[in-house]
Design an enzyme around this catalytic site. Structure first.
Site, mmCIF file in Angstrom:
data_model
loop_
_atom_site.group_PDB
_atom_site.id
_atom_site.type_symbol
_atom_site.label_atom_id
_atom_site.label_comp_id
_atom_site.label_asym_id
_atom_site.label_seq_id
_atom_site.Cartn_x
_atom_site.Cartn_y
_atom_site.Cartn_z
ATOM 1 N N ARG A 233 37.305 43.490 43.195
ATOM 2 C CA ARG A 233 38.416 43.253 42.279
ATOM 3 C C ARG A 233 39.376 44.438 42.338
ATOM 4 N NH1 ARG A 233 37.854 38.661 42.448
ATOM 5 N NH2 ARG A 233 37.456 37.140 40.821
ATOM 6 N N GLU A 262 47.764 42.465 41.929
ATOM 7 C CA GLU A 262 47.727 41.035 42.284
ATOM 8 C C GLU A 262 48.364 40.192 41.185
ATOM 9 O OE1 GLU A 262 43.859 39.541 43.505
ATOM 10 O OE2 GLU A 262 44.482 37.502 43.086
ATOM 11 N N HIS A 280 43.824 38.677 48.773
ATOM 12 C CA HIS A 280 42.719 37.968 48.099
ATOM 13 C C HIS A 280 42.274 36.757 48.936
ATOM 14 C CE1 HIS A 280 40.948 36.753 43.901
ATOM 15 N NE2 HIS A 280 40.096 36.551 44.872
HETATM 16 N N1 LIG Z 1 37.539 38.610 47.503
HETATM 17 C C1 LIG Z 1 37.217 37.433 47.011
HETATM 18 O O1 LIG Z 1 37.850 36.418 47.246
HETATM 19 C C2 LIG Z 1 36.012 37.318 46.138
HETATM 20 C C3 LIG Z 1 35.669 38.349 45.314
HETATM 21 N N2 LIG Z 1 34.572 38.243 44.504
HETATM 22 C C4 LIG Z 1 34.232 39.394 43.676
HETATM 23 O O2 LIG Z 1 33.097 40.043 44.253
HETATM 24 C C5 LIG Z 1 32.400 40.750 43.243
HETATM 25 C C6 LIG Z 1 30.921 40.579 43.415
HETATM 26 O O3 LIG Z 1 30.577 39.220 43.282
HETATM 27 P P1 LIG Z 1 29.050 38.770 43.234
HETATM 28 O O4 LIG Z 1 28.269 39.513 44.242
HETATM 29 O O5 LIG Z 1 29.046 37.299 43.244
HETATM 30 O O6 LIG Z 1 28.659 39.291 41.788
HETATM 31 P P2 LIG Z 1 27.200 39.581 41.214
HETATM 32 O O7 LIG Z 1 27.314 39.450 39.741
HETATM 33 O O8 LIG Z 1 26.170 38.770 41.922
HETATM 34 O O9 LIG Z 1 26.973 41.111 41.609
HETATM 35 C C7 LIG Z 1 27.650 42.175 41.029
HETATM 36 C C8 LIG Z 1 26.709 43.367 41.070
HETATM 37 O O10 LIG Z 1 27.401 44.523 40.614
HETATM 38 C C9 LIG Z 1 26.463 45.308 39.881
HETATM 39 N N3 LIG Z 1 27.168 46.258 39.051
HETATM 40 C C10 LIG Z 1 27.781 46.047 37.861
HETATM 41 N N4 LIG Z 1 28.335 47.196 37.429
HETATM 42 C C11 LIG Z 1 28.059 48.148 38.368
HETATM 43 C C12 LIG Z 1 28.371 49.522 38.496
HETATM 44 N N5 LIG Z 1 29.069 50.164 37.575
HETATM 45 N N6 LIG Z 1 27.946 50.175 39.606
HETATM 46 C C13 LIG Z 1 27.236 49.550 40.561
HETATM 47 N N7 LIG Z 1 26.890 48.240 40.477
HETATM 48 C C14 LIG Z 1 27.318 47.550 39.408
HETATM 49 C C15 LIG Z 1 25.664 44.281 39.124
HETATM 50 O O11 LIG Z 1 24.417 44.793 38.693
HETATM 51 C C16 LIG Z 1 25.493 43.197 40.171
HETATM 52 O O12 LIG Z 1 24.309 43.364 40.921
HETATM 53 C C17 LIG Z 1 32.944 40.236 41.914
HETATM 54 O O13 LIG Z 1 33.817 41.189 41.379
HETATM 55 C C18 LIG Z 1 33.760 39.032 42.280
HETATM 56 O O14 LIG Z 1 34.808 38.841 41.436
HETATM 57 C C19 LIG Z 1 33.794 37.122 44.493
HETATM 58 C C20 LIG Z 1 34.104 36.067 45.314
HETATM 59 C C21 LIG Z 1 35.246 36.074 46.186
HETATM 60 O O1 LIG Z 2 39.024 31.289 45.419
HETATM 61 C C1 LIG Z 2 39.558 31.967 44.554
HETATM 62 O O2 LIG Z 2 40.472 31.550 43.862
HETATM 63 C C2 LIG Z 2 39.125 33.369 44.267
HETATM 64 C C3 LIG Z 2 37.767 33.729 44.710
HETATM 65 C C4 LIG Z 2 37.232 34.778 43.815
HETATM 66 O O3 LIG Z 2 37.739 35.858 43.717
HETATM 67 C C5 LIG Z 2 36.072 34.439 42.983
HETATM 68 O O4 LIG Z 2 35.452 33.386 43.209
HETATM 69 O O5 LIG Z 2 35.755 35.227 42.082
#
Ligand SMILES: NC(=O)C1=CN([C@@H]2O[C@H](COP(=O)(O)OP(=O)(O)OC[C@H]3O[C@@H](n4cnc5c(N)ncnc54)[C@H](O)[C@@H]3O)[C@@H](O)[C@H]2O)C=CC1
Ligand SMILES: O=C(O)CCC(=O)C(=O)O
Length: 522
Positions: A233, A262, A280
């Site tokens: 993010r 963004e 993104h």
């Molecule tokens: N670029 C994109 O299009 C996408 C971005 N994302 C983003 O990716 C990120 C991760 O997604 P997921 O793996 O599904 O989430 P998740 O919830 O499975 O994992 C997040 C991890 O971060 C850890 N965490 C929380 N605070 C922390 C800290 N201060 N220091 C270290 N670790 C910490 C949590 O314990 C957890 O294991 C999210 O922010 C999500 O919004 C998700 C999907 C697509």
């Molecule tokens: O597909 C999207 O709109 C964003 C993906 C993403 O950042 C999320 O799933 O958290």
């Protein structure tokens, strides 16, 4: 009159077709201003968004007919979930739809940054064949530090191992068992990790605690020549501090998918050729969008029809104890797995919960029952109708608290018609870990499709399974092997990225002489 659904961010046509096929009136209106959204949202029974639409408290207050909001992605940080709960609106997402795409995009950015691919490509397009200008770095034998070892961080760890990287990590909520399963050396503080990493990748949610978690103080502790990737993010990295360290030559390159500004492209990083920037795009693949769009359409339709929505992130029918609420998805998932293991809806269910989640057994029972019945397309189970629903299906249900939480903060264990499953939800990120199935102890986070086999523990069995699934084009995303003290057989739990046919499952079962096999869909 047909119910109306508003879709404000593009989802795949296949998702729209599902909704129209069920008789809903669907309006796709992209790029609405906040005022336009406020003006029109009151006319709709459901709202579907991706990450661009901001579903604020004001929007929710104006959505007076809305019953469910579907987020076609992982994170619900653009939706005021508390406001939705207060207004009796369900919020659901598709939590594993795009995680593989996000992990692959992370690797793409890491490689592009390390090899300066965008700048080299731009030079070629400008007619300059200048090899000497570009001297990159290998990933091989480098140390990759992963911050946030959740769903995406875990997939990145697996992929980094294939490049021969040493993987270290920091995640205060990640268990030692998960880290060891991922082959990640876990550290207790950021300060220990920052000085040893050649590559850094960030996979944490954006919260007050993670805002500018990488600022000048952290960059100062990093190795010279580090490469930094952020597909999590915007705002987690202080872009001004990063650009200062890039300008000073202390950071070699960065790959950034998420900017603080963004949806604007404005960032001080834009002046650096070695800052690889994408708008993104982590989830922007046909495959991820198909999963997200189709499943969110199904879940929103379920919500409107009073059926179980498997990925609800809030509970609206009753004030729920926070610790118990965190276990609702775990109970739903375990209930669904039990029905699939039994190959029919079980007739006797016993739930035991210990630790802080055990404060509201009524909620845990309703959630388990809802999961058990979900494969049958039965009407939604709530705390109010759980007992009646169990009676209607001839299910004898009992629930009790226990004092022994087996070393976990909280754990739920269930037995249905002699089949057992236990799950826990460690830390704040609410990922459900199954820690025992049919008495076999393991640690696995189930995905959308899984295969389970029991078989004799002999050398070569895993290879046989992998070969057949590979031949059939089915990728194994994660695997866990469960053992039982009293038995020479093992149980393997394979998360797979697509649903194998029954012929493929049979082929695998025969190759390993499996004593039992199940295909699980969640
Ligand atoms: N670029 C994109 O299009 C996408 C971005 N994302 C983003 O990716 C990120 C991760 O997604 P997921 O793996 O599904 O989430 P998740 O919830 O499975 O994992 C997040 C991890 O971060 C850890 N965490 C929380 N605070 C922390 C800290 N201060 N220091 C270290 N670790 C910490 C949590 O314990 C957890 O294991 C999210 O922010 C999500 O919004 C998700 C999907 C697509
Ligand atoms: O597909 C999207 O709109 C964003 C993906 C993403 O950042 C999320 O799933 O958290």
């Amino acid at each position: 009159m047909a119910m109306k659904i508003l879709v404000t961010d593009k989802i795949v046509d296949e998702g729209i077709d599902i909704l129209k096929g069920k008789g809903y009136e669907v309006d796709e209106r992209f790029g609405l201003s906040p005022n336009e959204l406020l003006e029109c949202v009151g006319a709709y029974d459901a709202l579907i968004v991706r990450s661009a639409t901001q579903v604020t408290r004001e929007v929710i207050e104006a959505a007076t007919n809305c019953k469910i909001i579907g987020r076609a992605g992982v994170t619900c940080d653009n939706i005021d979930v508390d406001a939705a709960s207060e207004h009796g609106i369900l919020v659901c997402n598709v939590p594993t739809s795009n995680i593989v795409s996000a992990a692959e995009h992370t690797m793409a950015l890491m490689l592009s940054a390390a090899r300066e691919i965008p700048a080299a490509d731009a030079a070629m397009h400008a007619g300059k064949f200048s090899r000497d200008r570009f001297m990159g770095h290998e990933l091989y034998e480098k140390t990759l530090a992963i911050f946030g070892l959740g769903r995406i961080g875990g997939l990145v760890a697996e992929r980094a191992h294939a490049f021969g990287m040493r993987v270290v990590g920091f995640d205060p909520y990640c268990s030692a068992a998960r880290a060891s399963q991922l082959g990640v050396t876990l550290f207790d503080s950021m300060d220990e990790v920052l000085p040893i990493a050649d590559f850094i990748t960030v996979h944490v949610p954006r919260t007050d605690g993670t805002y500018h978690m990488f600022a000048a103080e952290q960059f100062a502790q990093m190795k010279d020549g580090v490469v930094i990737v952020n597909t999590a993010r915007g705002g987690v990295i202080d872009e001004k501090a990063l650009s200062d360290f890039m300008a000073a030559g202390r950071v070699f390159a960065c790959g950034i998918d998420m900017l603080e500004a963004e949806p604007s492209a404005e960032t001080p990083l834009a002046e650096f050729d070695r800052a690889v920037l994408t708008p993104h795009l982590g989830a922007n693949t046909l495959e991820a969008q198909m999963r997200a769009g189709v499943n969110i359409a199904r879940y929103v339709a379920n919500g409107l029809e009073g059926l179980v929505v498997p990925t609800v992130v809030n509970m609206v029918s009753k004030e729920v104890d926070e610790a118990a609420a965190a276990y609702i998805p775990a109970c739903q998932m375990c209930g669904s797995v039990l029905t699939q293991l039994a190959r029919e809806v079980p007739k006797a269910l016993s739930i035991v919960a210990s630790g802080s989640c055990a404060g509201d057994m009524q909620v845990l029972s309703a959630a388990t029952l809802s999961g058990m019945l979900s494969r049958e397309g039965q009407a939604s189970v709530s705390t109010e109708n759980a007992d009646a629903s169990a009676r209607r299906h001839g299910i004898k249900m009992e629930a009790q608290q226990a004092s022994d939480s087996r070393g976990y903060d909280s754990i739920v264990s269930m037995e249905a018609d002699g089949l057992e499953i236990s799950a826990t939800v460690p830390g704040a990120h609410r990922e459900v870990h199954v820690v025992s199935i049919l008495g076999y102890r393991l640690d696995v986070v189930p995905g959308d499709h899984a295969l389970i086999f029991t078989y004799a523990d002999e050398p070569g069995q895993v290879g046989r399974m992998g070969t057949i699934l590979g031949e059939e084009g089915i990728n194994i995303s994660t695997m866990a092997i469960g053992k039982r003290a009293d038995c020479r057989e093992v149980l393997v739990f394979l998360n797979v990225e697509s649903e194998p046919s029954s012929e493929v499952i049979e082929r695998v079962a025969q190759a390993i002489d499996a004593t039992n096999s199940w295909a699980i869909r969640l």
